[in-house]
Motif scaffolding. Sequence first.
Motif, PDB file in Angstrom:
ATOM      1  N   MET A 157       0.845  -1.196   0.000  1.00 34.84           N
ATOM      2  CA  MET A 157       0.000   0.000   0.000  1.00 34.84           C
ATOM      3  C   MET A 157       0.880   1.245   0.000  1.00 34.84           C
ATOM      4  N   THR A 158       0.325   2.343  -0.498  1.00 33.50           N
ATOM      5  CA  THR A 158       0.998   3.624  -0.356  1.00 33.50           C
ATOM      6  C   THR A 158       0.913   4.092   1.094  1.00 33.50           C
ATOM      7  N   HIS A 159       1.924   4.822   1.529  1.00 29.95           N
ATOM      8  CA  HIS A 159       1.975   5.288   2.912  1.00 29.95           C
ATOM      9  C   HIS A 159       0.890   6.313   3.224  1.00 29.95           C
ATOM     10  N   LEU A 160       0.206   6.831   2.210  1.00 28.67           N
ATOM     11  CA  LEU A 160      -0.935   7.706   2.465  1.00 28.67           C
ATOM     12  C   LEU A 160      -2.065   6.968   3.171  1.00 28.67           C
ATOM     13  N   VAL A 161      -2.072   5.639   3.080  1.00 29.81           N
ATOM     14  CA  VAL A 161      -3.150   4.864   3.697  1.00 29.81           C
ATOM     15  C   VAL A 161      -3.058   4.919   5.211  1.00 29.81           C
ATOM     16  N   THR A 162      -1.877   4.674   5.757  1.00 28.20           N
ATOM     17  CA  THR A 162      -1.767   4.589   7.213  1.00 28.20           C
ATOM     18  C   THR A 162      -0.326   4.708   7.662  1.00 28.20           C
ATOM     19  N   ASP A 163      -0.158   4.942   8.960  1.00 26.71           N
ATOM     20  CA  ASP A 163       1.164   4.898   9.582  1.00 26.71           C
ATOM     21  C   ASP A 163       1.384   3.509  10.170  1.00 26.71           C
ATOM     22  N   PRO A 276      11.350  14.225  16.654  1.00 25.51           N
ATOM     23  CA  PRO A 276      10.737  12.919  16.902  1.00 25.51           C
ATOM     24  C   PRO A 276       9.488  12.693  16.054  1.00 25.51           C
ATOM     25  N   MET A 277       9.280  11.441  15.648  1.00 27.34           N
ATOM     26  CA  MET A 277       8.028  11.049  15.022  1.00 27.34           C
ATOM     27  C   MET A 277       6.988  10.848  16.126  1.00 27.34           C
ATOM     28  N   VAL A 278       5.864  11.525  15.986  1.00 28.31           N
ATOM     29  CA  VAL A 278       4.818  11.514  17.010  1.00 28.31           C
ATOM     30  C   VAL A 278       3.572  10.861  16.421  1.00 28.31           C
ATOM     31  N   SER A 279       3.006   9.904  17.125  1.00 26.25           N
ATOM     32  CA  SER A 279       1.885   9.150  16.562  1.00 26.25           C
ATOM     33  C   SER A 279       0.594   9.962  16.524  1.00 26.25           C
ATOM     34  N   ASN A 280       0.417  10.922  17.420  1.00 26.12           N
ATOM     35  CA  ASN A 280      -0.818  11.717  17.541  1.00 26.12           C
ATOM     36  C   ASN A 280      -2.024  10.865  17.924  1.00 26.12           C
ATOM     37  N   ARG A 281      -1.813   9.600  18.283  1.00 21.93           N
ATOM     38  CA  ARG A 281      -2.945   8.732  18.614  1.00 21.93           C
ATOM     39  C   ARG A 281      -3.481   8.953  20.022  1.00 21.93           C
ATOM     40  N   PHE A 282      -2.885   9.862  20.762  1.00 20.96           N
ATOM     41  CA  PHE A 282      -3.468  10.234  22.041  1.00 20.96           C
ATOM     42  C   PHE A 282      -4.605  11.242  21.848  1.00 20.96           C
ATOM     43  N   ARG A 283      -4.805  11.713  20.629  1.00 17.90           N
ATOM     44  CA  ARG A 283      -5.868  12.677  20.354  1.00 17.90           C
ATOM     45  C   ARG A 283      -7.201  11.976  20.127  1.00 17.90           C
ATOM     46  N   GLY A 285     -10.379  10.430  18.803  1.00 18.90           N
ATOM     47  CA  GLY A 285     -10.764   9.901  17.504  1.00 18.90           C
ATOM     48  C   GLY A 285      -9.646   9.253  16.724  1.00 18.90           C
ATOM     49  N   PHE A 286      -8.424   9.265  17.281  1.00 15.56           N
ATOM     50  CA  PHE A 286      -7.275   8.758  16.524  1.00 15.56           C
ATOM     51  C   PHE A 286      -6.743   7.425  17.034  1.00 15.56           C
ATOM     52  N   GLU A 287      -7.187   6.981  18.211  1.00 10.65           N
ATOM     53  CA  GLU A 287      -6.552   5.822  18.845  1.00 10.65           C
ATOM     54  C   GLU A 287      -6.625   4.574  17.967  1.00 10.65           C
ATOM     55  N   ARG A 288      -7.780   4.290  17.366  1.00  8.03           N
ATOM     56  CA  ARG A 288      -7.959   3.057  16.611  1.00  8.03           C
ATOM     57  C   ARG A 288      -8.134   3.294  15.115  1.00  8.03           C
ATOM     58  N   VAL A 289      -7.910   4.494  14.645  1.00 11.92           N
ATOM     59  CA  VAL A 289      -8.146   4.777  13.235  1.00 11.92           C
ATOM     60  C   VAL A 289      -7.006   4.210  12.383  1.00 11.92           C
ATOM     61  N   VAL A 290      -7.366   3.611  11.252  1.00 16.21           N
ATOM     62  CA  VAL A 290      -6.377   3.174  10.271  1.00 16.21           C
ATOM     63  C   VAL A 290      -6.212   4.332   9.298  1.00 16.21           C
ATOM     64  N   ALA A 291      -5.192   5.136   9.537  1.00 17.97           N
ATOM     65  CA  ALA A 291      -4.961   6.349   8.763  1.00 17.97           C
ATOM     66  C   ALA A 291      -3.564   6.856   9.079  1.00 17.97           C
ATOM     67  N   MET A 292      -3.105   7.790   8.283  1.00 21.91           N
ATOM     68  CA  MET A 292      -1.802   8.401   8.496  1.00 21.91           C
ATOM     69  C   MET A 292      -1.983   9.594   9.437  1.00 21.91           C
ATOM     70  N   VAL A 293      -1.689   9.386  10.721  1.00 18.95           N
ATOM     71  CA  VAL A 293      -1.816  10.471  11.693  1.00 18.95           C
ATOM     72  C   VAL A 293      -0.487  10.802  12.363  1.00 18.95           C
ATOM     73  N   ALA A 294       0.579  10.058  12.061  1.00 17.76           N
ATOM     74  CA  ALA A 294       1.890  10.363  12.631  1.00 17.76           C
ATOM     75  C   ALA A 294       2.476  11.584  11.926  1.00 17.76           C
ATOM     76  N   GLN A 295       3.095  12.467  12.713  1.00 14.23           N
ATOM     77  CA  GLN A 295       3.770  13.637  12.164  1.00 14.23           C
ATOM     78  C   GLN A 295       5.061  13.897  12.929  1.00 14.23           C
ATOM     79  N   ARG A 296       5.960  14.620  12.280  1.00 10.61           N
ATOM     80  CA  ARG A 296       7.209  14.995  12.934  1.00 10.61           C
ATOM     81  C   ARG A 296       6.980  16.152  13.888  1.00 10.61           C
ATOM     82  N   GLY A 297       7.563  16.025  15.077  1.00 11.01           N
ATOM     83  CA  GLY A 297       7.614  17.140  15.994  1.00 11.01           C
ATOM     84  C   GLY A 297       8.999  17.776  15.954  1.00 11.01           C
TER      85      GLY A 297
END
Length: 442
Positions: A157-163, A276-283, A285-297
């Motif tokens: 898959m392309t990385h646009l799908v998920t982290d 650092p790479m940050v998952s952002n999954r503490f936000r 609606g993001f904990e269980r989502v299959v999506a690209m939500v990681a971003q660089r801090g």
Amino acid sequence: MPELTNPPLALRPALRLPVRFAGAGAGLGELSWGQREIWLTMLRQRSWLPIGGWSRLAPGTTLADVAGELRWAVERYQPMRTRLRLDHGGRPLQSVADRGTVGLDVYDCPDGEDPEAFVIALDARDRARPYDFVEEWPVRMGVVRHRGAPTHLSTVMTHLVTDGLGGRIFLAEIADRRSAPAATGTPPLEQARWQAGPAGQRQNASALRHWARVIALLPARSTMDEGPFLRGEFRTTALPLAVHVLSERADVDSSQVLMALVAAALPGDSPAVLRPMVSNRFRRGFERVVAMVAQRGICAADVAGVPFAEALRRVGAAAMAAYKYAYVDPDAVGELFAAAGADPHAGVWFNDRRVASRQGFAGPVPADEALRSAPPGSLRWTVAQEDPFDPLSIDIDDDHDGLLLTVFTDAARLPAAGAEALVRRVEELAVREAVAMLEEEP
């Protein structure tokens, strides 16, 4: 690795099964911040950054079973039925389909060949093939049959799908579809709508103030030539032993320990800049989502000449700000760098990808004898290329009884010898500080 005798002739599908799907949440809109950041990374690295892998199929699996699995995933996860559309200025938008047909390719491994070698070659080929973001669905799935029976599966898959964390959620849910709960989480199209609204813009403004403060500390944009770009693998058994001691005795997260070690080992002027790479999954609606939500801090910590305990404290405080403000519009961050004339690639890019030891090390705290007797790590350079990686980056993974540090470097900025010296300083500093901490105990 098993060898395939004649992969170019064999890697042609025997047939393509049309898999029709219908899902909710169709629409057209801006990329989410996470999607936008990985898109900019793809442009910079001149790669569509494929993710996924291959697996063995359970005996008795049919083509209909695999087609059903693919249909279930594409219908459940919106990013797997999302393609790009370009606006009049060439800016990519995400287009989520509510129905369509995705192809499932079926390959016949010749009777005299090894099907595992075949699927390895297929997986590599699908990663290397160019990808059309506008016309192709973001999932390439291929079934390998051997003597008429499906034996292996490749999913790319392309990385646009998920982290990475989303990928693990996907694998766990698809392995037990009957028990998977109803899909939860905020998909990217909804994320982008929130980000464009008042609450999202307040978050962005707050994050940009943090970024501006750190960017003001960075050197000017580099004018030197780039490349070649090198990738190396540093395997160490001493480092996890030492990090176990430091984390347990200082009562801090092991990722914070690793960040502090990297900061203290960095050459050059202070402060040390970490990305650092940050998952952002503490936000929400993001904990269980299959999506690209990681971003660089981004954060900076002045650790020059201070005791390691103080470096650990300073890096921990800085890292908290990096985690908080990694949820940000990457286009606006780019504008800050440009306005300041600052180097957008300054610092070390840090990605702690561990799973097992991230949650805690197994067994008792190592004794100093184990630390002293652990051999130094080994490094081998695996890739040299002209297409860019991130200029100086360290990925950390669990590796059997040790850790694997994958280091990427722009040799024009930091040659191979300097990058190797950096990871060896991390290991040496960790062992020295852990031994000292154990010796201080009564």
